[in-house]
Write a protein that holds these residues in place. Structure first.
Motif, mmCIF file in Angstrom:
data_model
loop_
_atom_site.group_PDB
_atom_site.id
_atom_site.type_symbol
_atom_site.label_atom_id
_atom_site.label_comp_id
_atom_site.label_asym_id
_atom_site.label_seq_id
_atom_site.Cartn_x
_atom_site.Cartn_y
_atom_site.Cartn_z
ATOM 1 N N ASN A 1 64.323 87.391 135.910
ATOM 2 C CA ASN A 1 64.749 86.811 134.643
ATOM 3 C C ASN A 1 65.008 85.320 134.825
ATOM 4 O O ASN A 1 65.360 84.873 135.924
ATOM 5 C CB ASN A 1 66.022 87.485 134.138
ATOM 6 N N PHE A 2 64.843 84.547 133.748
ATOM 7 C CA PHE A 2 65.092 83.112 133.814
ATOM 8 C C PHE A 2 66.472 82.852 134.416
ATOM 9 O O PHE A 2 67.459 83.487 134.026
ATOM 10 C CB PHE A 2 65.054 82.489 132.419
ATOM 11 N N THR B 1 55.999 75.192 130.350
ATOM 12 C CA THR B 1 55.548 75.593 129.012
ATOM 13 C C THR B 1 54.882 74.438 128.282
ATOM 14 O O THR B 1 53.994 74.655 127.453
ATOM 15 C CB THR B 1 56.713 76.118 128.139
ATOM 16 N N ILE C 1 64.516 77.131 125.715
ATOM 17 C CA ILE C 1 64.350 78.109 126.799
ATOM 18 C C ILE C 1 65.692 78.772 127.107
ATOM 19 O O ILE C 1 65.784 79.996 127.277
ATOM 20 C CB ILE C 1 63.774 77.424 128.055
ATOM 21 N N TYR D 1 66.534 81.352 124.311
ATOM 22 C CA TYR D 1 65.790 82.614 124.396
ATOM 23 C C TYR D 1 66.258 83.456 125.581
ATOM 24 O O TYR D 1 66.343 84.681 125.490
ATOM 25 C CB TYR D 1 64.288 82.337 124.503
ATOM 26 N N ALA D 2 66.548 82.801 126.689
ATOM 27 C CA ALA D 2 66.993 83.526 127.884
ATOM 28 C C ALA D 2 68.318 84.249 127.653
ATOM 29 O O ALA D 2 68.609 85.253 128.305
ATOM 30 C CB ALA D 2 67.119 82.562 129.064
ATOM 31 N N TYR E 1 65.106 89.557 123.971
ATOM 32 C CA TYR E 1 63.996 88.903 124.673
ATOM 33 C C TYR E 1 63.936 89.333 126.134
ATOM 34 O O TYR E 1 64.973 89.527 126.781
ATOM 35 C CB TYR E 1 64.150 87.378 124.621
ATOM 36 N N CYS F 1 62.507 87.597 129.416
ATOM 37 C CA CYS F 1 62.054 86.274 129.868
ATOM 38 C C CYS F 1 61.902 86.311 131.392
ATOM 39 O O CYS F 1 62.896 86.422 132.111
ATOM 40 C CB CYS F 1 63.051 85.194 129.467
ATOM 41 N N TYR G 1 60.109 84.644 135.001
ATOM 42 C CA TYR G 1 59.365 83.600 135.701
ATOM 43 C C TYR G 1 58.784 84.203 136.976
ATOM 44 O O TYR G 1 59.283 85.198 137.506
ATOM 45 C CB TYR G 1 60.250 82.402 136.052
ATOM 46 N N MET H 1 57.334 85.468 128.107
ATOM 47 C CA MET H 1 58.457 85.717 127.200
ATOM 48 C C MET H 1 58.014 86.719 126.143
ATOM 49 O O MET H 1 56.978 86.534 125.507
ATOM 50 C CB MET H 1 58.920 84.426 126.515
#
Length: 592
Positions: free
Chosen positions: A434-435, A447, A465, A468-469, A474, A476, A478, A495
Motif C-alpha cells: 500500500n502507498f 503518475t 495521492i 486517495y491513499a 480505494y 492503492c 506501488y 489505484m
C-alpha cells in the motif's frame, strides 16, 4: 511547441500576438486539463491570459478562477463559492511588495519591528493554512521583490529600519515555511525582478495607471516562471540532455585540431567558459538529469576529446555516446528507443544552427536552446526552466545508476537464447505494498511522467495521492523492483476504487524501464488478492487512448481480461472475475 514562447522570448511580441498564439495552441491534441485559482493582490487579467499561453505550450489546458482585484486574502480566508465549485488543482497567489501593509519607521523600537514582521508574515501563513485545509492542493506564492527605492541608501539592506532589510527577512520566513511544506512553492519574483531589472520591473507608472504590481512588458517573464513551476508539479519536466561536443563541450574541432589543442581549462577565456559550462552540467547530473553525447565525429576522436585531462565531465558521465555521421535527429531517436523514453523528454544542445533546425523540424517535441556564445550557454539552458525542481526523491538521485544498470541487463540478455531463462537469471524481487508516506512524492511524480504504459493517463498531485491513499474505498499499490544489478526504484502504481463487489481501475502505469519483465503480472496478482479479500468479484479496467500509450491498447486482453466495450476513438473497457483467477507471476519473488 510555439517558437514565440521559447526562451529567450520577446515579451512585447507575446503581448501583441496573444490571440493568434492561443489559436495555434488550442489546436493541439492530448492536452491535460488543470484547474487553477489565481488569487491576486493586484490586477491579474493579463497574467491569466499570458500564463494560459505558456501552459498550453507545455501541454496543459488551464481552467481558471480569478479573484476580484486585491481580494486574495478575503477569498482565501472567508471562502468563495466559485473556488469551491472549481475544486482547484493548484492555487497561485500573486502578491508583491505593494501588498506589504506596513514597513518599519525610524522611530520604531526593535521590539516593535519584530512584532510588525511577525504580523506581516502571519497574515500570509494563516491564509496558506486555510487554503491547505480547504482545498488540499499545491500552492504557489510569490515572494517579495526589493523596494524600488532605498531611503537609507546601501544601509537599507543592513539596518532593521530599512525596507530592503525588512523584505529580506520576510522572504526568509516564506522560505522556512516552504522547507517544511512539500506542496508549497515559491515563485521567486525577487530573483526575476533582479534579472529583468528592478527599475523597469517596478515602474510605478503601471501601478498608478493600471494597478499592475510590475510593468506590463515583464508579465510574460513572470508567467513563464509560474508555468515552469506548474509543469514541474505535473511532471512535464525534461529528463535528458543530449550534447554536441565540438564548440559545445569544448572549444575547437577535435577531428581537425586534435584532442591536445582543444580549448579547456583556465589558460584562456574561452577555455574557462567551456569548463564552467561542464561544471554546470555536472551539477545537473547530480539532480538526476541524464547526459548523452550526439556528435558528428569519428568515435575514436570523440573519445579522445572526452579523455582530455581538463574535462570536468568524463566518458562514464554519459549514459549514451553517439559519435558518427548520421543525422543527429536519427541518433536522438535511437537513444530515446534504447532508453525507453519519448523525444519530449530531451533537450538538444548544439552550437550549430543548422543542426538545431534539423532537430526542431524532425522532432518538434524536443527542446532546442539557442547556443551561440559559450559564455552564455549556462544562462540559455538555466533560464529556460527545462529542469525546474519542485519534487525531488531518492530515485532522482539514483536515476543515472538505474540507467547504467539497465545497460548491464541488456548486455546480459544477449547471452541468453531463451527470454524466460534470462528473466530467471535476474533474480528479481518485488516490494508491492500500500502507498506509504515516504514514497508519496515519488508516486505522484510517476503518475505525472509516465505516458507510454499508462492505461488511463490520469495525473495526480502529491496531495491527491495522499487523499486517495487514506480512503477506505480505494486500493492503492506501488511496486518496487530489485534484481541482481541493483534497485530499479518504484516503477509501477495501481489505484482501484471499490463500488460494492466491483473494483474500477482508475490508474495503472509503469515505467518503461522495466517493461516485459513480469512486474505487471506480479502487480495484477497482488491487486486481485487484495480485491478478493474485500469481497470484490469483478475488476473493471479502462483504457483511454492517447497518441503516446498505444503500446498498452491490448494489455488487459493479454492479462486475461474480457473486453466489454470499445468506442470509435479506441477507448475500451475490460472485466476480470476474481473467483477463478489464476496466478500469473512465477518469475519475480514478491517480498512480504
Amino acid at each position: 511547441m510555439i517558437q514565440e514562447l521559447e526562451y529567450p522570448f520577446d515579451g512585447n511580441l507575446i503581448l501583441r500576438k496573444r490571440k493568434s498564439i492561443r489559436r495555434k495552441l488550442a489546436e493541439q491534441d492530448g492536452l491535460i486539463i488543470k484547474k487553477i485559482a489565481i488569487l491576486g493582490g493586484s490586477t491579474t487579467y493579463d497574467i491569466k491570459e499570458i500564463l494560459e499561453l505558456f501552459l498550453l505550450n507545455y501541454g496543459i489546458k488551464p481552467v481558471f478562477f480569478e479573484s476580484e482585484y486585491a481580494r486574495y486574502w478575503q477569498d482565501a480566508m472567508f471562502g468563495n463559492e466559485e473556488i469551491s465549485l472549481l475544486s482547484p488543482d493548484i492555487i497561485y497567489i500573486h502578491t508583491s511588495g505593494r501588498n506589504i501593509a506596513a514597513y518599519p519607521e525610524l522611530t520604531d523600537s526593535r521590539e516593535k519591528i519584530e512584532k510588525l514582521l511577525n504580523q506581516q508574515y502571519m497574515h500570509f501563513e494563516s491564509m496558506w493554512e486555510k487554503l491547505e485545509q480547504e482545498y488540499h492542493c499545491p500552492i504557489i506564492q510569490n515572494n517579495f521583490e526589493y523596494p524600488y527605492y532605498r531611503l537609507l541608501g546601501n544601509q537599507d539592506a543592513v539596518s532593521p529600519y530599512g525596507r530592503t532589510n525588512f523584505v529580506t527577512r520576510l522572504n526568509q520566513k516564506f522560505y522556512q515555511y516552504a522547507q517544511t511544506h512539500e506542496q508549497f512553492f515559491i515563485n521567486d519574483i525577487n530573483y526575476q525582478s533582479a534579472d529583468y531589472g528592478l527599475k523597469e520591473w517596478s515602474d510605478p507608472f503601471y501601478w498608478y495607471m493600471y494597478k499592475y504590481a510590475l510593468c506590463q512588458e515583464a508579465i510574460p517573464v513572470l508567467c513563464f516562471n509560474i508555468a515552469n513551476i506548474i509543469k514541474s508539479v505535473f511532471g512535464k519536466n525534461k529528463k535528458i540532455l543530449a550534447l554536441d561536443l565540438d564548440n559545445t563541450l569544448w572549444g575547437g574541432v577535435v577531428g581537425d585540431d586534435g584532442a591536445e589543442k582543444l580549448e579547456l581549462g583556465q589558460e584562456t577565456s574561452a577555455g574557462q567558459a567551456y569548463t564552467e559550462f561542464q561544471s554546470y552540467l555536472k551539477q545537473l547530473q547530480s539532480l538526476g538529469i541524464l547526459l548523452t553525447v550526439i556528435s558528428k565525429n569519428e568515435e575514436e576522436n570523440a573519445i579522445a576529446g572526452l579523455e582530455h585531462p581538463q574535462m570536468i565531465l568524463k566518458k562514464e558521465d554519459f549514459i549514451k555516446i553517439k559519435a558518427n555521421w548520421n543525422p543527429k535527429s536519427e541518433n536522438l531517436m535511437q537513444i530515446a528507443d534504447e532508453l525507453a523514453l519519448l523525444p519530449e523528454s530531451f533537450v538538444f544542445a548544439d552550437d550549430n544552427p543548422a543542426e538545431r533546425e534539423n532537430v526542431k523540424y524532425q522532432l518538434p517535441d524536443v527542446a532546442v536552446p539557442s547556443l551561440n556564445h559559450p559564455e552564455h550557454y549556462i544562462c540559455e539552458i538555466d533560464r529556460a526552466g527545462y529542469f525546474e525542481l519542485t519534487q525531488f526523491s531518492q530515485d532522482d538521485l539514483k536515476r543515472n545508476d538505474m540507467y547504467r544498470q539497465n545497460e548491464k541487463r541488456a548486455a546480459a540478455q544477449n547471452v541468453f537464447h531463451d527470454y524466460h531463462e534470462y528473466l530467471l537469471s535476474l533474480n528479481m524481487q518485488a516490494e508491492i505494498k500500500n502507498f506509504e508516506p515516504v514514497y508519496m512524492a515519488r508516486i505522484a511524480q510517476l503518475t505525472n511522467k509516465s505516458n507510454q504504459f499508462n492505461l488511463t493517463t490520469k495525473r495526480f498531485s502529491e496531495a491527491e495521492i495522499k487523499t486517495y491513499a487514506s480512503r477506505d474505498d480505494y486500493i492503492c499499490l506501488y511496486g518496487r523492483l530489485l534484481d541482481k544489478f541493483g534497485d530499479n526504484g518504484i516503477v509501477t502504481v495501481v489505484m482501484g476504487r471499490q463500488e460494492e463487489k466491483m473494483l474500477h481501475i482508475e490508474l495503472w502505469l509503469m515505467s518503461c524501464r522495466v517493461l516485459k519483465r513480469g512486474m505487471e503480472d506480479a502487480m495484477l496478482d497482488e491487486l486481485v488478492r487484495k480485491a478478493a479479500e474485500r469481497g470484490v468479484r469483478l475488476i473493471k479496467g479502462y483504457y483511454y487512448r492517447t497518441k503516446k500509450n498505444a503500446m498498452v491498447k491490448d494489455f488487459y486482453g493479454q492479462a486475461g481480461f474480457q473486453k466489454r466495450t470499445q468506442s470509435e476513438n479506441g477507448d475500451s473497457e475490460w472485466v476480470l472475475e476474481t473467483e477463478n483467477y489464476k496466478k500469473r507471476n512465477y518469475i519475480i519473488k514478491v517480498l512480504n
